[in-house]
Write a protein that holds these residues in place. Structure first.
Motif, PDB file in Angstrom:
ATOM      1  N   ALA A  93       9.034  16.882  28.335  1.00  0.00           N
ATOM      2  CA  ALA A  93       9.078  17.083  29.175  1.00  0.00           C
ATOM      3  C   ALA A  93       9.363  15.478  29.710  1.00  0.00           C
ATOM      4  CB  ALA A  93       7.324  17.182  30.212  1.00  0.00           C
ATOM      5  N   LEU A  94       8.631  14.189  29.524  1.00  0.00           N
ATOM      6  CA  LEU A  94       8.702  12.917  30.179  1.00  0.00           C
ATOM      7  C   LEU A  94      10.066  12.239  29.827  1.00  0.00           C
ATOM      8  CD1 LEU A  94       5.639  10.666  28.859  1.00  0.00           C
ATOM      9  CD2 LEU A  94       6.283  11.987  31.490  1.00  0.00           C
ATOM     10  N   PHE A  95      10.249  12.662  28.547  1.00  0.00           N
ATOM     11  CA  PHE A  95      12.042  12.320  28.876  1.00  0.00           C
ATOM     12  C   PHE A  95      13.151  12.977  29.839  1.00  0.00           C
ATOM     13  CE2 PHE A  95      15.741  13.152  26.516  1.00  0.00           C
ATOM     14  CZ  PHE A  95      16.218  12.014  26.113  1.00  0.00           C
ATOM     15  N   ALA A  96      12.889  14.185  30.070  1.00  0.00           N
ATOM     16  CA  ALA A  96      13.623  14.966  30.571  1.00  0.00           C
ATOM     17  C   ALA A  96      14.084  14.281  31.704  1.00  0.00           C
ATOM     18  CB  ALA A  96      13.482  16.485  30.934  1.00  0.00           C
ATOM     19  N   ALA A  97      12.996  14.088  32.733  1.00  0.00           N
ATOM     20  CA  ALA A  97      12.728  13.357  34.080  1.00  0.00           C
ATOM     21  C   ALA A  97      12.666  12.046  34.126  1.00  0.00           C
ATOM     22  CB  ALA A  97      11.449  13.586  34.215  1.00  0.00           C
ATOM     23  N   ASP A  98      13.606  11.216  32.821  1.00  0.00           N
ATOM     24  CA  ASP A  98      14.125  10.179  33.260  1.00  0.00           C
ATOM     25  C   ASP A  98      15.298  10.110  34.033  1.00  0.00           C
ATOM     26  OD1 ASP A  98      15.909   7.793  32.027  1.00  0.00           O
ATOM     27  OD2 ASP A  98      13.069   6.822  31.590  1.00  0.00           O
ATOM     28  N   PRO A  99      14.776   8.812  35.603  1.00  0.00           N
ATOM     29  CA  PRO A  99      16.575   8.954  36.144  1.00  0.00           C
ATOM     30  C   PRO A  99      17.626   9.178  34.828  1.00  0.00           C
ATOM     31  CG  PRO A  99      14.475   7.686  36.719  1.00  0.00           C
ATOM     32  CD  PRO A  99      14.001   7.993  35.297  1.00  0.00           C
ATOM     33  N   VAL A 100      17.788   8.417  33.794  1.00  0.00           N
ATOM     34  CA  VAL A 100      18.987   7.988  33.341  1.00  0.00           C
ATOM     35  C   VAL A 100      19.247   9.282  32.602  1.00  0.00           C
ATOM     36  CG1 VAL A 100      20.025   6.737  31.202  1.00  0.00           C
ATOM     37  CG2 VAL A 100      18.447   5.815  33.217  1.00  0.00           C
ATOM     38  N   ASP A 101      18.072   9.813  31.706  1.00  0.00           N
ATOM     39  CA  ASP A 101      18.551  10.785  31.455  1.00  0.00           C
ATOM     40  C   ASP A 101      18.710  12.146  32.500  1.00  0.00           C
ATOM     41  OD1 ASP A 101      17.709  10.543  28.425  1.00  0.00           O
ATOM     42  OD2 ASP A 101      16.150   9.795  29.175  1.00  0.00           O
ATOM     43  N   LEU A 102      18.149  11.787  33.020  1.00  0.00           N
ATOM     44  CA  LEU A 102      17.763  13.374  34.101  1.00  0.00           C
ATOM     45  C   LEU A 102      19.678  13.502  35.028  1.00  0.00           C
ATOM     46  CD1 LEU A 102      17.002  15.958  35.614  1.00  0.00           C
ATOM     47  CD2 LEU A 102      15.849  14.240  37.708  1.00  0.00           C
ATOM     48  N   ALA A 175      -0.256  20.898  33.113  1.00  0.00           N
ATOM     49  CA  ALA A 175      -0.990  21.952  32.673  1.00  0.00           C
ATOM     50  C   ALA A 175       1.011  23.075  33.050  1.00  0.00           C
ATOM     51  CB  ALA A 175      -1.447  22.306  34.067  1.00  0.00           C
ATOM     52  N   ARG A 176       1.684  23.048  33.532  1.00  0.00           N
ATOM     53  CA  ARG A 176       2.445  23.754  33.223  1.00  0.00           C
ATOM     54  C   ARG A 176       3.587  23.583  31.369  1.00  0.00           C
ATOM     55  NH1 ARG A 176       0.719  26.317  37.262  1.00  0.00           N
ATOM     56  NH2 ARG A 176       1.620  26.318  39.098  1.00  0.00           N
ATOM     57  N   VAL A 177       3.530  22.491  31.888  1.00  0.00           N
ATOM     58  CA  VAL A 177       4.078  22.231  30.146  1.00  0.00           C
ATOM     59  C   VAL A 177       2.999  22.995  28.593  1.00  0.00           C
ATOM     60  CG1 VAL A 177       4.390  20.387  27.903  1.00  0.00           C
ATOM     61  CG2 VAL A 177       5.073  19.932  30.384  1.00  0.00           C
ATOM     62  N   ASP A 182       2.203  27.398  24.861  1.00  0.00           N
ATOM     63  CA  ASP A 182       0.866  28.628  24.905  1.00  0.00           C
ATOM     64  C   ASP A 182       1.777  30.096  24.928  1.00  0.00           C
ATOM     65  OD1 ASP A 182      -1.014  26.994  25.370  1.00  0.00           O
ATOM     66  OD2 ASP A 182      -1.691  28.219  27.066  1.00  0.00           O
ATOM     67  N   LEU A 183       3.277  30.216  25.666  1.00  0.00           N
ATOM     68  CA  LEU A 183       4.033  31.459  25.566  1.00  0.00           C
ATOM     69  C   LEU A 183       4.445  30.896  24.055  1.00  0.00           C
ATOM     70  CD1 LEU A 183       5.175  33.648  26.720  1.00  0.00           C
ATOM     71  CD2 LEU A 183       6.741  32.263  27.252  1.00  0.00           C
ATOM     72  N   ILE A 184       5.464  29.988  23.625  1.00  0.00           N
ATOM     73  CA  ILE A 184       5.885  29.179  22.507  1.00  0.00           C
ATOM     74  C   ILE A 184       5.027  29.672  21.245  1.00  0.00           C
ATOM     75  CG2 ILE A 184       6.883  28.127  21.290  1.00  0.00           C
ATOM     76  CD1 ILE A 184       8.323  29.432  23.013  1.00  0.00           C
ATOM     77  N   LEU A 185       3.797  29.562  20.864  1.00  0.00           N
ATOM     78  CA  LEU A 185       2.768  28.981  20.248  1.00  0.00           C
ATOM     79  C   LEU A 185       2.799  30.740  19.288  1.00  0.00           C
ATOM     80  CD1 LEU A 185       0.551  26.933  21.162  1.00  0.00           C
ATOM     81  CD2 LEU A 185       2.377  26.638  19.449  1.00  0.00           C
ATOM     82  N   ASP A 186       2.405  31.936  20.943  1.00  0.00           N
ATOM     83  CA  ASP A 186       2.249  33.316  20.825  1.00  0.00           C
ATOM     84  C   ASP A 186       3.252  33.944  20.600  1.00  0.00           C
ATOM     85  OD1 ASP A 186       0.596  35.260  21.600  1.00  0.00           O
ATOM     86  OD2 ASP A 186       2.039  36.032  22.980  1.00  0.00           O
ATOM     87  N   ALA A 187       4.464  33.512  20.843  1.00  0.00           N
ATOM     88  CA  ALA A 187       6.174  34.004  20.161  1.00  0.00           C
ATOM     89  C   ALA A 187       5.911  33.903  18.656  1.00  0.00           C
ATOM     90  CB  ALA A 187       7.220  33.449  21.081  1.00  0.00           C
ATOM     91  N   VAL A 188       5.733  32.699  18.285  1.00  0.00           N
ATOM     92  CA  VAL A 188       5.722  32.305  16.765  1.00  0.00           C
ATOM     93  C   VAL A 188       4.154  32.164  16.119  1.00  0.00           C
ATOM     94  CG1 VAL A 188       7.319  30.684  16.934  1.00  0.00           C
ATOM     95  CG2 VAL A 188       4.963  30.016  17.282  1.00  0.00           C
TER      96      VAL A 188
END
Length: 193
Positions: A93-102, A175-177, A182-188
């Motif tokens: 989540a932090l990586f994806a929001a970095d201005p360069v990576d975004l 909290a959203r992350v 939780d959704l992914i953990l439930d799926a697996v």
């Protein structure tokens, strides 16, 4: 032939390569996608003929920036899938929001730089293999089921983490992350913490 193959390490060539990469990264950090060779040359303090000779396309300039900026998204190995996925998701989540990576994500989504897109795919191939191993370890430990392919699980996890800053301008709040995790953990079949 890549830029690195054309230039010897060290000396003036290396200084030029680093200056050009930094200049492109600065432009990307400013969310500038449509920069010019002249702008790169001015920021790097090099002659634009040098830019045209060593990086004749914007894709090559972007690839040079990627080679200097590329960060690994290391996969944690904390002993449980729940802990691993949660720690990993917050890093992504932090990586994806970095201005360069975004900005790099925006370039990829635009589809206007196929060579750069391929450079990103090539760069992340071994990194993604590590992400898939996180799930393989969990299956071996009995922390997860094999109902879904690792690629499906990882894509389902990271897609909203990259999409949020792309469409909303900022990273998902923690909290959203955690909700995505939780959704992914439930799926697996893993137990969320």
């Amino acid at each position: 032939m890549t830029v690195k193959e054309r230039q010897r390490s060290g000396g003036r060539s290396e200084q030029v390569r680093l200056a050009v990469g930094r200049a492109v990264l600065e432009l990307l950090a400013e969310e500038r996608i449509a920069f010019t060779t002249v702008e790169v040359a001015e920021r790097a303090g090099v002659n634009r003929r040098t830019i045209y000779r060593w990086w004749p396309t914007q894709d090559l300039l972007l690839a040079e920036a990627l080679s200097q900026h590329a960060r690994d998204l290391d996969v944690p190995d904390l002993g449980s899938l729940a802990d691993d996925v949660r720690a990993f998701a917050h890093r992504v989540a932090l990586f994806a929001a970095d201005p360069v990576d975004l900005t790099m994500t925006r370039i990829m989504v635009s589809g206007s730089h196929p060579e750069f897109n391929q450079a990103i795919i090539d760069h992340f191939a071994p990194i993604m293999a590590g992400w898939y191993e996180m799930l393989d370890r969990a299956v071996e430990r009995g922390d997860a089921n094999q109902r879904h392919l690792p690629e499906t699980v990882i894509n389902s996890l990271v897609s909203p983490l990259f999409l949020a800053p792309l469409t909303g301008g900022e990273a998902l709040i923690p909290a959203r992350v955690d909700q995505v995790v939780d959704l992914i953990l439930d799926a697996v079949g893993a137990v969320p913490r």
